[in-house]
Every structure is written in structure tokens, then in C-alpha cells.
Design a protein around this motif. Structure first.
Motif, short mmCIF file in Angstrom:
data_model
loop_
_atom_site.label_atom_id
_atom_site.label_comp_id
_atom_site.label_asym_id
_atom_site.label_seq_id
_atom_site.Cartn_x
_atom_site.Cartn_y
_atom_site.Cartn_z
N ALA A 5 6.68 -7.04 -13.82
CA ALA A 5 6.78 -6.86 -12.49
C ALA A 5 7.54 -5.81 -11.93
N PHE A 6 8.75 -5.61 -12.66
CA PHE A 6 9.63 -4.47 -12.12
C PHE A 6 8.64 -3.11 -12.46
N ILE A 7 8.19 -2.91 -13.38
CA ILE A 7 7.23 -1.93 -13.78
C ILE A 7 6.11 -1.53 -12.90
N VAL A 8 5.50 -2.57 -12.56
CA VAL A 8 4.37 -2.58 -11.71
C VAL A 8 4.67 -2.14 -10.20
N SER A 9 5.88 -2.80 -10.05
CA SER A 9 6.60 -2.67 -8.49
C SER A 9 6.88 -1.01 -8.46
N GLU A 10 7.65 -0.65 -9.44
CA GLU A 10 8.09 0.74 -9.35
C GLU A 10 7.01 1.66 -9.62
N ALA A 11 5.73 1.64 -10.31
CA ALA A 11 4.67 2.35 -10.24
C ALA A 11 3.88 2.22 -9.03
N ILE A 12 3.85 1.34 -8.26
CA ILE A 12 3.40 1.44 -6.98
C ILE A 12 4.27 2.21 -6.04
N ASN A 13 5.53 2.01 -6.06
CA ASN A 13 6.60 2.68 -5.30
C ASN A 13 6.39 4.48 -5.63
N ILE A 14 6.29 4.84 -6.84
CA ILE A 14 6.09 5.94 -7.18
C ILE A 14 4.80 6.65 -6.50
N TYR A 15 3.67 5.71 -6.78
CA TYR A 15 2.38 6.31 -6.02
C TYR A 15 2.45 6.18 -4.58
N LYS A 16 3.18 5.64 -3.82
CA LYS A 16 3.46 5.75 -2.44
C LYS A 16 4.10 7.02 -2.10
N VAL A 72 -2.33 -1.71 2.42
CA VAL A 72 -3.00 -2.32 1.31
C VAL A 72 -1.97 -2.15 0.04
N LEU A 73 -1.50 -1.12 -0.30
CA LEU A 73 -0.42 -1.02 -1.32
C LEU A 73 0.62 -1.85 -1.18
N TRP A 74 1.22 -2.08 -0.17
CA TRP A 74 2.37 -3.01 0.32
C TRP A 74 1.85 -4.60 -0.18
N PHE A 75 0.49 -4.62 0.31
CA PHE A 75 0.30 -6.24 0.04
C PHE A 75 -0.02 -6.39 -1.24
N ALA A 76 -0.49 -5.27 -2.15
CA ALA A 76 -0.93 -5.60 -3.69
C ALA A 76 0.65 -5.72 -4.31
N GLN A 77 1.33 -4.91 -3.82
CA GLN A 77 2.77 -4.73 -4.52
C GLN A 77 3.52 -6.31 -4.43
N ILE A 78 3.28 -6.82 -3.34
CA ILE A 78 4.21 -8.16 -2.88
C ILE A 78 3.12 -9.33 -3.76
N GLY A 79 1.92 -9.11 -3.69
CA GLY A 79 0.96 -10.09 -4.48
C GLY A 79 1.07 -10.21 -5.89
N ILE A 80 1.29 -8.85 -6.58
CA ILE A 80 1.55 -8.86 -7.79
C ILE A 80 2.96 -9.21 -8.34
N GLN A 81 3.84 -8.81 -7.59
CA GLN A 81 5.26 -9.58 -7.83
C GLN A 81 5.27 -11.07 -7.80
N SER A 82 4.78 -11.59 -6.86
CA SER A 82 4.85 -12.86 -6.57
C SER A 82 4.01 -13.60 -7.59
N ILE A 83 2.82 -12.78 -8.02
CA ILE A 83 2.16 -13.83 -9.34
C ILE A 83 2.84 -13.76 -10.72
#
Length: 88
Positions: A5-16, A72-83
Motif C-alpha cells: 500500500a505504501f509503495i503504490v501510494s508513493e508511486a501515485i504521488n511521484i506520478y502526480k 481521479v488519481l486521488w480517488f484511485a490512491q485512496i481506494g487502493i490504500q483502503s483495499i
């Protein structure tokens, strides 16, 4: 699972941040035409182009599709983290 979850969240932050830099580069044509500008274009345009097809520029000038893309990225990030964190 927390690590994933941390790696995916950080990858999305980098992409932002990459998107922010790409958007700012669009204001300076000489930078956008450089090799780094073309690299950012190859990374960002596949994500931004569907939003640009759906959302036309306001007054033919102001492109708000990157803002929608960020939401959309923000919602995806929150959704992936919660899952992922649900399995911890």
C-alpha cells in the motif's frame, strides 16, 4: 500488505509530481520541445488524453482536464490504500 500500500501510494504521488512538472512545462515551449519534455509527454499524455477527449477546454484556452485527472488519481490512491490496508 502495508508495504505494498505504501509503495503504490508513493508511486501515485511521484506520478502526480510528474504531471505537475509536465503541466508547468507546457507554459514554456522551449522546455516542452526538449528531450526531457518529450519524455514527460510520453509518460503523461496516455493518462491525460482520455480526459482531454471528454472535457473540452474552457473558452478554447483553459484546459481543466489535468485537474480532473488529479481527482481521479486521488480517488484511485485512496481506494487502493483502503483495499490493501483492509487485508492488514
Amino acid at each position: 500488505m502495508y508495504l505494498i500500500a505504501f509503495i503504490v501510494s508513493e508511486a501515485i504521488n511521484i506520478y502526480k509530481w510528474i504531471l505537475i512538472i509536465y503541466i508547468l512545462m507546457s507554459w514554456v515551449p522551449s522546455v516542452q520541445d526538449s528531450s526531457i519534455g518529450r519524455l514527460f509527454e510520453r509518460v503523461c499524455e496516455p493518462f491525460l488524453s482520455p480526459f482531454r477527449k471528454i472535457i473540452p477546454p474552457i473558452g478554447g484556452v483553459i484546459d481543466i482536464s489535468p485537474m480532473v485527472a488529479f481527482v481521479v488519481l486521488w480517488f484511485a490512491q485512496i481506494g487502493i490504500q483502503s483495499i490493501l490496508l483492509r487485508f492488514v
